[in-house]
Write a protein that holds these residues in place. Structure first.
Motif, PDB file in Angstrom:
ATOM      1  N   LYS A  26       0.823  -1.209   0.000  1.00  0.00           N
ATOM      2  CA  LYS A  26       0.000   0.000   0.000  1.00  0.00           C
ATOM      3  C   LYS A  26       0.858   1.261   0.000  1.00  0.00           C
ATOM      4  CE  LYS A  26      -3.712   2.307   2.568  1.00  0.00           C
ATOM      5  NZ  LYS A  26      -4.606   2.224   3.769  1.00  0.00           N
ATOM      6  N   LYS A  29       2.501   1.753  -3.470  1.00  0.00           N
ATOM      7  CA  LYS A  29       1.499   2.228  -4.430  1.00  0.00           C
ATOM      8  C   LYS A  29       1.206   3.705  -4.210  1.00  0.00           C
ATOM      9  CE  LYS A  29      -2.114  -0.344  -5.329  1.00  0.00           C
ATOM     10  NZ  LYS A  29      -3.303  -1.204  -5.127  1.00  0.00           N
ATOM     11  N   SER A  30       1.124   4.113  -2.954  1.00  0.00           N
ATOM     12  CA  SER A  30       0.813   5.501  -2.618  1.00  0.00           C
ATOM     13  C   SER A  30       1.913   6.440  -3.090  1.00  0.00           C
ATOM     14  CB  SER A  30       0.617   5.642  -1.105  1.00  0.00           C
ATOM     15  OG  SER A  30       0.389   6.984  -0.746  1.00  0.00           O
ATOM     16  N   MET A  32       3.994   5.973  -5.564  1.00  0.00           N
ATOM     17  CA  MET A  32       3.951   6.038  -7.021  1.00  0.00           C
ATOM     18  C   MET A  32       2.804   6.923  -7.503  1.00  0.00           C
ATOM     19  SD  MET A  32       6.457   4.368  -8.411  1.00  0.00           S
ATOM     20  CE  MET A  32       5.867   4.101 -10.090  1.00  0.00           C
ATOM     21  N   GLU A  33       1.675   6.865  -6.835  1.00  0.00           N
ATOM     22  CA  GLU A  33       0.512   7.657  -7.247  1.00  0.00           C
ATOM     23  C   GLU A  33       0.729   9.154  -7.035  1.00  0.00           C
ATOM     24  OE1 GLU A  33      -2.534   5.928  -4.871  1.00  0.00           O
ATOM     25  OE2 GLU A  33      -2.753   4.126  -6.129  1.00  0.00           O
ATOM     26  N   LYS A  34       1.553   9.508  -6.069  1.00  0.00           N
ATOM     27  CA  LYS A  34       1.772  10.915  -5.742  1.00  0.00           C
ATOM     28  C   LYS A  34       2.794  11.596  -6.644  1.00  0.00           C
ATOM     29  CE  LYS A  34       0.568  10.452  -0.834  1.00  0.00           C
ATOM     30  NZ  LYS A  34       1.086  10.481   0.559  1.00  0.00           N
ATOM     31  N   ASN A  36       4.276  11.360 -10.521  1.00  0.00           N
ATOM     32  CA  ASN A  36       4.235  10.762 -11.858  1.00  0.00           C
ATOM     33  C   ASN A  36       5.611  10.614 -12.501  1.00  0.00           C
ATOM     34  OD1 ASN A  36       1.433  10.481 -11.885  1.00  0.00           O
ATOM     35  ND2 ASN A  36       1.114  12.558 -12.669  1.00  0.00           N
ATOM     36  N   TRP A  87      -1.239  -3.849 -10.632  1.00  0.00           N
ATOM     37  CA  TRP A  87      -0.813  -2.450 -10.551  1.00  0.00           C
ATOM     38  C   TRP A  87       0.645  -2.275 -10.993  1.00  0.00           C
ATOM     39  CZ3 TRP A  87       2.945  -0.362  -7.220  1.00  0.00           C
ATOM     40  CH2 TRP A  87       3.435  -1.207  -6.219  1.00  0.00           C
ATOM     41  N   THR A  90       0.753  -2.494 -14.790  1.00  0.00           N
ATOM     42  CA  THR A  90       0.272  -1.220 -15.331  1.00  0.00           C
ATOM     43  C   THR A  90       1.408  -0.211 -15.408  1.00  0.00           C
ATOM     44  OG1 THR A  90      -1.974  -1.548 -14.496  1.00  0.00           O
ATOM     45  CG2 THR A  90      -1.306   0.725 -14.961  1.00  0.00           C
ATOM     46  N   TYR A  91       2.215  -0.143 -14.352  1.00  0.00           N
ATOM     47  CA  TYR A  91       3.352   0.783 -14.358  1.00  0.00           C
ATOM     48  C   TYR A  91       4.426   0.360 -15.361  1.00  0.00           C
ATOM     49  CZ  TYR A  91       1.646   3.525 -10.416  1.00  0.00           C
ATOM     50  OH  TYR A  91       0.905   4.357  -9.621  1.00  0.00           O
ATOM     51  N   GLN A  94       3.403   1.716 -18.552  1.00  0.00           N
ATOM     52  CA  GLN A  94       3.597   3.167 -18.554  1.00  0.00           C
ATOM     53  C   GLN A  94       5.071   3.554 -18.610  1.00  0.00           C
ATOM     54  OE1 GLN A  94       1.579   4.700 -15.091  1.00  0.00           O
ATOM     55  NE2 GLN A  94      -0.461   4.125 -15.837  1.00  0.00           N
ATOM     56  N   ARG A  96       7.380   2.952 -16.180  1.00  0.00           N
ATOM     57  CA  ARG A  96       7.776   3.504 -14.885  1.00  0.00           C
ATOM     58  C   ARG A  96       8.312   2.451 -13.913  1.00  0.00           C
ATOM     59  NH1 ARG A  96       3.209   6.990 -12.310  1.00  0.00           N
ATOM     60  NH2 ARG A  96       4.908   7.332 -10.812  1.00  0.00           N
TER      61      ARG A  96
END
Length: 426
Positions: A26, A29-30, A32-34, A36, A87, A90-91, A94, A96
């Motif tokens: 978690k 993931k957080s 990475m989301e914050k 880009n 997830w 997905t990266y 992208q 990443r």
């Protein structure tokens, strides 16, 4: 799956790894989301002498030996039995996710490599190639370069470049020549490594016009390596964290020499405490692609070269030209390769040294593409040596163009790679 943090960056590994700060899925993931512009690091325990990192361009890369030449072609490896969270895939799509070899000494330096903004460039060697490369960067590099430092053992040459290139100006106030153009400055020895990219253009013993030579580039190795050595040692002394770019011939051999010299202590023992393999990059293949395109445009059988053609290998003997990556013709490709290798001798027969196209196609243009994160032809570290291939640098690091290469083409590339690996550079 196991999750960690290194230097505050999110990481994951299929196998459990000791001595790193543990993190939750978690939390990773957080993070990475914050951000880009951040990459997710895939930790591997690999060779101390292997590559440090690689952009994971597809899921298969997670299970491949990234230090094997096979990494340049797709669709040949079988995937191991491991379930990758959606997830993460997905990266990967992208661009990443970064492979990170934690056994590599100084591997944390990979987080400090220059990215984005406008770079500070230093150039050593202001001969024919160096000066024309400098002009190209001055005229084309405003968006990507803030300043260019120049250094030469001939002080008058250095001062001339500073004076003349800072006098390029247009009376049109909106001209690109007046907006954000790089400032040229002279350098002292102690300033050489104060930059984001150091460009080595110094050269010795370039054969004069009329001299009978088969491979102009190879005869320059010993003398150019001697010059190169003192600058490489400065990177070790200063803890240089930028890119060490090599334009002088023979490009691939000098890249390998820079890598070996940098990572060897005063007693001649390997310690891996110098430049990361990703910090060294050779710029010689760009002009070989451009020369192949020149000849392909004059051959009706090679009409697809501009879109589907490729260049691999070396700047000189050992070059591999591919006529069409999707419709490979071995005979035609070898013909184009031969013409391309001898293009510089054709210019010499006209009574000129062939330095304009190399300075701009391999030098200025390819270097600007490298800084911008765009695909370019340059020599990168693959399995202990440096090989030219189409590549780019992204937020996840080096991204090699991976294609389903036909076996005859791959064998040609492999032959050059084996030759380069076998060369002793110290």
């Amino acid at each position: 799956m196991h999750y960690y943090k290194i230097n505050g960056q999110p990481c994951f590994s299929i196998e459990e790894i000791d001595n790193f700060e543990a993190a939750s899925e978690k939390e990773c993931k957080s993070i990475m989301e914050k951000d880009n512009g951040l990459s997710l690091n895939y930790l591997r325990v690999a060779s101390e002498r292997g590559r440090t990192s690689l952009a994971v361009s597809d899921v298969d890369v997670l299970f491949e030996n990234v230090d094997n030449l096979e990494i340049i072609r797709s669709g040949k490896q079988s995937r191991e039995n491991a379930v990758i969270p959606e997830w993460i895939t997905t990266y990967i799509k992208q661009g990443r996710v970064r492979y990170l070899n934690i056994m590599r000494p100084n591997f944390r330096r990979i987080f400090s490599l220059p990215r984005g903004d406008r770079w500070r460039i230093n150039i050593v060697g202001l001969g024919d190639v160096g000066t024309n490369l400098l002009i190209g960067l001055k005229l084309l590099g405003g968006e990507y370069i803030s300043e260019i430092g120049v250094y030469s053992v001939k002080e008058n040459v250095m001062k001339r470049c500073e004076m003349e290139l800072n006098q390029i100006f247009s009376i049109d106030e909106d001209s690109i020549l007046n907006s954000e153009r790089p400032r040229i400055k002279t350098l002292k020895k102690e300033q050489l490594m104060d930059c984001d990219m150091f460009i080595f253009c110094a050269s010795s013993k370039v054969p004069e016009i009329g001299a009978r030579v088969e491979d102009v580039r190879s005869i320059q190795y010993e003398s150019n390596r001697e010059i190169l050595t003192k600058y490489v040692r400065k990177t070790r002394e200063s803890g240089f964290e930028g890119i060490f770019a090599i334009v002088s011939d023979p490009v691939e051999m000098l890249c390998k020499a820079a890598y070996e010299i940098s990572n060897t202590d005063a007693k001649g023992n390997w310690d891996g405490k110098g430049l990361l393999p990703e910090q060294i990059q050779g710029f010689g293949l760009g002009v070989m692609y451009a020369r192949a395109l020149y000849y392909a445009n004059r051959d009706s059988n090679a009409e697809n070269f501009k879109t589907n053609g490729r260049a691999y290998g070396m700047h000189g003997n050992g070059l591999v030209i591919c006529n069409d990556i999707y419709n490979y013709d071995d005979e035609l490709s070898i013909q184009l390769t031969d013409k391309t290798i001898h293009a510089n001798l054709m210019v010499r027969e006209l009574g000129f040294k062939p330095y304009i196209a190399p300075a701009l196609s391999s030098g200025a243009i390819s270097i600007l593409e490298r800084i911008a994160g765009k695909y370019n032809y340059s020599s990168i570290f693959i399995d202990g040596t440096y090989l030219g291939i189409k590549n780019r640098f992204t937020c996840a690091g080096l991204d090699i163009e991976r294609l389903p290469l036909p076996d005859p083409l791959f064998k040609r590339i492999e032959k050059t790679h084996q030759y380069l690996k076998a060369q002793s550079v110290l």
